[in-house]
Design a protein around this motif. Sequence first.
Motif, PDB file in Angstrom:
ATOM      1  N   LEU A   1     109.445 -20.040 -48.210  1.00  5.88           N
ATOM      2  CA  LEU A   1     110.801 -20.203 -48.728  1.00  5.88           C
ATOM      3  C   LEU A   1     111.297 -21.570 -48.302  1.00  5.88           C
ATOM      4  O   LEU A   1     111.289 -21.908 -47.120  1.00  5.88           O
ATOM      5  CB  LEU A   1     111.727 -19.110 -48.186  1.00  5.88           C
ATOM      6  CG  LEU A   1     113.200 -19.197 -48.601  1.00  5.88           C
ATOM      7  CD1 LEU A   1     113.348 -19.035 -50.113  1.00  5.88           C
ATOM      8  CD2 LEU A   1     114.024 -18.137 -47.866  1.00  5.88           C
TER       9      LEU A   1
ATOM     10  N   TRP B   1     122.761 -19.406 -44.622  1.00  2.00           N
ATOM     11  CA  TRP B   1     121.367 -19.305 -45.041  1.00  2.00           C
ATOM     12  C   TRP B   1     120.733 -17.939 -44.813  1.00  2.00           C
ATOM     13  O   TRP B   1     119.685 -17.627 -45.389  1.00  2.00           O
ATOM     14  CB  TRP B   1     120.513 -20.369 -44.340  1.00  2.00           C
ATOM     15  CG  TRP B   1     120.675 -20.445 -42.835  1.00  2.00           C
ATOM     16  CD1 TRP B   1     121.477 -21.293 -42.139  1.00  2.00           C
ATOM     17  CD2 TRP B   1     119.993 -19.638 -41.853  1.00  2.00           C
ATOM     18  NE1 TRP B   1     121.351 -21.072 -40.784  1.00  2.00           N
ATOM     19  CE2 TRP B   1     120.442 -20.067 -40.590  1.00  2.00           C
ATOM     20  CE3 TRP B   1     119.055 -18.616 -41.925  1.00  2.00           C
ATOM     21  CZ2 TRP B   1     119.985 -19.490 -39.395  1.00  2.00           C
ATOM     22  CZ3 TRP B   1     118.598 -18.035 -40.749  1.00  2.00           C
ATOM     23  CH2 TRP B   1     119.073 -18.489 -39.503  1.00  2.00           C
TER      24      TRP B   1
ATOM     25  N   GLN C   1     109.222 -20.205 -52.924  1.00  3.87           N
ATOM     26  CA  GLN C   1     110.499 -20.004 -53.595  1.00  3.87           C
ATOM     27  C   GLN C   1     111.464 -21.076 -53.134  1.00  3.87           C
ATOM     28  O   GLN C   1     111.377 -21.564 -51.998  1.00  3.87           O
ATOM     29  CB  GLN C   1     111.084 -18.626 -53.257  1.00  3.87           C
ATOM     30  CG  GLN C   1     110.221 -17.458 -53.678  1.00  3.87           C
ATOM     31  CD  GLN C   1     110.762 -16.176 -53.082  1.00  3.87           C
ATOM     32  OE1 GLN C   1     110.418 -15.787 -51.969  1.00  3.87           O
ATOM     33  NE2 GLN C   1     111.638 -15.516 -53.815  1.00  3.87           N
ATOM     34  N   TRP C   2     112.401 -21.432 -53.993  1.00  2.00           N
ATOM     35  CA  TRP C   2     113.406 -22.445 -53.698  1.00  2.00           C
ATOM     36  C   TRP C   2     114.766 -21.785 -53.524  1.00  2.00           C
ATOM     37  O   TRP C   2     115.113 -20.857 -54.256  1.00  2.00           O
ATOM     38  CB  TRP C   2     113.474 -23.470 -54.824  1.00  2.00           C
ATOM     39  CG  TRP C   2     114.559 -24.491 -54.650  1.00  2.00           C
ATOM     40  CD1 TRP C   2     115.854 -24.402 -55.083  1.00  2.00           C
ATOM     41  CD2 TRP C   2     114.447 -25.745 -53.970  1.00  2.00           C
ATOM     42  NE1 TRP C   2     116.555 -25.531 -54.710  1.00  2.00           N
ATOM     43  CE2 TRP C   2     115.716 -26.368 -54.028  1.00  2.00           C
ATOM     44  CE3 TRP C   2     113.397 -26.395 -53.324  1.00  2.00           C
ATOM     45  CZ2 TRP C   2     115.964 -27.623 -53.474  1.00  2.00           C
ATOM     46  CZ3 TRP C   2     113.643 -27.640 -52.767  1.00  2.00           C
ATOM     47  CH2 TRP C   2     114.898 -28.241 -52.842  1.00  2.00           C
ATOM     48  N   GLN C   3     115.562 -22.278 -52.557  1.00  2.00           N
ATOM     49  CA  GLN C   3     116.908 -21.763 -52.363  1.00  2.00           C
ATOM     50  C   GLN C   3     117.880 -22.913 -52.099  1.00  2.00           C
ATOM     51  O   GLN C   3     117.717 -23.659 -51.126  1.00  2.00           O
ATOM     52  CB  GLN C   3     116.952 -20.782 -51.180  1.00  2.00           C
ATOM     53  CG  GLN C   3     118.319 -20.210 -50.891  1.00  2.00           C
ATOM     54  CD  GLN C   3     118.844 -19.343 -52.012  1.00  2.00           C
ATOM     55  OE1 GLN C   3     118.129 -18.485 -52.512  1.00  2.00           O
ATOM     56  NE2 GLN C   3     120.087 -19.554 -52.419  1.00  2.00           N
ATOM     57  N   ASP C   4     118.878 -23.062 -52.980  1.00  2.00           N
ATOM     58  CA  ASP C   4     119.949 -24.024 -52.731  1.00  2.00           C
ATOM     59  C   ASP C   4     120.894 -23.462 -51.688  1.00  2.00           C
ATOM     60  O   ASP C   4     121.260 -22.273 -51.733  1.00  2.00           O
ATOM     61  CB  ASP C   4     120.731 -24.293 -54.023  1.00  2.00           C
ATOM     62  CG  ASP C   4     119.915 -25.084 -55.036  1.00  2.00           C
ATOM     63  OD1 ASP C   4     119.369 -26.129 -54.662  1.00  2.00           O
ATOM     64  OD2 ASP C   4     119.824 -24.637 -56.199  1.00  2.00           O
TER      65      ASP C   4
ATOM     66  N   LEU D   1     114.509 -24.186 -48.253  1.00  2.00           N
ATOM     67  CA  LEU D   1     115.963 -24.152 -48.317  1.00  2.00           C
ATOM     68  C   LEU D   1     116.530 -25.540 -48.036  1.00  2.00           C
ATOM     69  O   LEU D   1     116.188 -26.165 -47.014  1.00  2.00           O
ATOM     70  CB  LEU D   1     116.542 -23.154 -47.303  1.00  2.00           C
ATOM     71  CG  LEU D   1     115.987 -21.722 -47.343  1.00  2.00           C
ATOM     72  CD1 LEU D   1     114.868 -21.569 -46.308  1.00  2.00           C
ATOM     73  CD2 LEU D   1     117.081 -20.699 -47.055  1.00  2.00           C
TER      74      LEU D   1
ATOM     75  N   ALA E   1     119.502 -15.371 -47.908  1.00  2.00           N
ATOM     76  CA  ALA E   1     118.241 -15.712 -48.569  1.00  2.00           C
ATOM     77  C   ALA E   1     117.055 -15.445 -47.655  1.00  2.00           C
ATOM     78  O   ALA E   1     116.005 -14.945 -48.091  1.00  2.00           O
ATOM     79  CB  ALA E   1     118.261 -17.173 -49.008  1.00  2.00           C
TER      80      ALA E   1
END
Length: 279
Positions: A124, A177, A154-157, A126, A180
């Motif tokens: 992940l 954060w 996976q990408w997380q803004d 972030l 996520a």
Amino acid sequence: MARLGCTIGLLALLLSPAAAETLSGTCDDRDYLAVGRIAAEDVTGAVAALRGEPWAEPDRILLMGHSTGGFAVMAAAANNPAGVVGVLNFEGAHGAIGPGRICSPDRLVADAGIFGRTARTAALWLYSENDRLAPPALGRRMYDAYVASGAPAQWQDLPPFGVEGHAMVPMGPADNWWPAVESFLSRLRLPTSLVVELPPRVAIPVPTPLNSACTGYFDAYVKAWTDVKAYAWNREGHCSSVTSTQRTIDDAKSEAVRQCVAAWKECALYAVGQALAPG
């Protein structure tokens, strides 16, 4: 005694920035591949040592790194270390020489793609919206190259934090954060709640005056569940907070004062660990 559900390695500390910069060439021609492989050796060695500890679950290990540490765990994932089931890359990057100024960004992207060719561990990534030392646009290019090479990620803004989003993980509230990350850990069947009860936090009075950014940093400092932290401050309301990037209390004290003095010239320790600084 119950064993811990997982072993989390905060591996940003395993990469020496000074050594890495010496090896990586000029700003226009950085060799991030070599830097990453050296860092990956350190991370893999740490994982091997942790797997032998009696309190660790040897086959449920989570790697976590921030900034150059994020780059380090990304590189380590290319080796698929035994026992590692997941990787958290918080704002991973390298080569920042100032806000928005990254050495050889195209090389950084290309080398992320090379690491992705062999990485098969769930990850992940972030990045904070207003991170200027690891800009999310650059992070996204690295991520795209990484997954295009076959790596599962996976990408997380993340939302903006203060005046510099790169400080979100060491200084900001986990609420920014954690949702996520919690979802990611749940999918890996890793624990997401406390295994043991923690003692109540000790009340620390707020220094005055404080500017608005330092007010937020102090709140995050008080809430940080660690004794290895320090908060430096001056009478004009400026500050520096160190909560999760140092190995010892003495290191945290030195780094908090160093950062504060570098920015504001005159500073002193205000809090160390869970209490006011002596004197």
